[in-house]
Motif scaffolding. Structure first.
Motif, mmCIF file in Angstrom:
data_model
loop_
_atom_site.group_PDB
_atom_site.id
_atom_site.type_symbol
_atom_site.label_atom_id
_atom_site.label_comp_id
_atom_site.label_asym_id
_atom_site.label_seq_id
_atom_site.Cartn_x
_atom_site.Cartn_y
_atom_site.Cartn_z
ATOM 1 N N ARG A 100 -29.146 -14.698 16.573
ATOM 2 C CA ARG A 100 -30.402 -15.429 16.108
ATOM 3 C C ARG A 100 -30.695 -15.177 14.723
ATOM 4 N NH1 ARG A 100 -32.202 -18.437 20.114
ATOM 5 N NH2 ARG A 100 -34.418 -18.893 19.139
ATOM 6 N N TYR A 102 -32.568 -13.790 12.898
ATOM 7 C CA TYR A 102 -33.677 -12.582 12.488
ATOM 8 C C TYR A 102 -33.905 -12.361 11.032
ATOM 9 C CZ TYR A 102 -32.605 -11.787 17.461
ATOM 10 O OH TYR A 102 -32.570 -11.902 19.025
ATOM 11 N N GLU A 134 -39.883 -11.501 15.860
ATOM 12 C CA GLU A 134 -39.095 -11.512 16.443
ATOM 13 C C GLU A 134 -38.998 -11.508 17.833
ATOM 14 O OE1 GLU A 134 -37.299 -12.159 14.129
ATOM 15 O OE2 GLU A 134 -36.527 -10.535 12.795
ATOM 16 N N ASN A 136 -41.007 -12.909 19.857
ATOM 17 C CA ASN A 136 -41.343 -14.448 20.129
ATOM 18 C C ASN A 136 -40.052 -15.127 20.101
ATOM 19 O OD1 ASN A 136 -43.986 -14.447 20.700
ATOM 20 N ND2 ASN A 136 -44.634 -14.734 18.436
ATOM 21 N N LYS A 137 -39.036 -14.869 19.252
ATOM 22 C CA LYS A 137 -38.012 -15.534 19.312
ATOM 23 C C LYS A 137 -36.883 -15.292 20.526
ATOM 24 C CE LYS A 137 -37.293 -15.539 14.135
ATOM 25 N NZ LYS A 137 -36.640 -14.741 12.983
ATOM 26 N N TRP A 141 -35.779 -17.546 23.396
ATOM 27 C CA TRP A 141 -34.396 -17.405 23.867
ATOM 28 C C TRP A 141 -34.319 -17.303 25.433
ATOM 29 C CZ3 TRP A 141 -31.139 -14.100 26.412
ATOM 30 C CH2 TRP A 141 -30.013 -14.358 26.445
#
Length: 251
Positions: A100, A102, A134, A136-137, A141
């Motif tokens: 992702r 990052y 990060e 939260n990402k 996902w």
């Protein structure tokens, strides 16, 4: 080794690192089949192999039998553990998480379902902010892939060798809930400490080996008990692996 090599330069020059260990709820049993199939399509999986996987996921059931009573349940997710194809299917779902978008301050290291997120920064506040972005990402996902990271079993640790007085408590959130902060964190059996020393891990393994040696000493004396070959087998199979486990990381 990858985790230590990423953390050590930042720690030696007086920087700040936040290490987050995230627990996958349900682990391999939570793997969502549509996500696996999408991973195969993205990897340009040969058509026949892709259709074979589709068929493999169809009409699967689990059966439990107790005495004369049986119960069936339809299955729509999961990678069978100890199966030949399970690890590969899990990787196809999991790999996109590692790739992702990052920040340059972040490194994500995974081994099966053990995931750590390492953030380096110049201040505690900066590291805290980046860590929350990060995570939260990662949570987004997981939600998209019908998975979930367990915030109660996950841990975060602030790592720094600074001696200055500054805020050492960080507020990191996963699924909008706080993640417990610790001073020691075990990853793949290795105990990482906030100052990146491994004294506690070395002492832990030494104590474990000592207890095993004492147990063996009760089973053998000069004139009775286990012979030399048996003791050597136990040493090579039991004690030596304990002494060598994680040695490249902790030395």
């Amino acid at each position: 080794m990858e985790a230590r090599q990423y953390i050590e330069p930042q720690s030696e020059r007086g920087g700040v690192v936040i290490m987050a260990s995230l627990d996958v709820k349900g682990a391999l049993d939570s793997a969502w089949w549509p996500a696996i199939l999408k991973g195969l399509r993205d990897a340009n999986c040969p058509r026949k192999r892709y259709h074979l996987t589709q068929d493999y996921f169809k009409e699967r059931t689990a059966i439990i039998t107790i005495n004369s009573f049986s119960m069936n349940k339809n299955i729509n997710r999961g990678c069978p553990q100890r199966s030949c194809c399970g690890p590969g299917y899990w990787n196809k779902q999991y790999n996109p998480l590692l790739n992702r978008n990052y920040t340059i301050h972040t490194n994500v290291v995974a081994f099966v379902d053990n995931l750590i997120v390492i953030i380096k920064a110049e201040s505690v506040g900066e590291a805290e902010n980046i860590a929350n972005v990060e995570l939260n990402k990662i949570a987004a996902w997981a939600k998209d892939k019908k998975n979930r990271f367990n915030e109660k079993k996950s841990k975060v640790m602030l790592m720094t060798r600074r001696k200055r007085k500054e805020q050492k408590v960080v507020a990191i959130y996963l699924n909008n809930k706080p993640v417990p902060q610790v001073h020691r964190l075990k990853y793949l059996g290795i105990i990482f400490e906030s100052k990146l020393t491994f004294k506690r891990y070395i002492n832990y393994m030494a104590d474990k080996s000592t207890k095993l040696i004492f147990s063996l000493s009760k089973a053998t004396k000069l004139n009775w008990g286990l012979n030399y070959k048996a003791l050597k087998s136990i040493y090579l199979g039991g004690i030596l692996p304990l002494l060598l486990n994680g040695a490249p990381v902790s030395i």
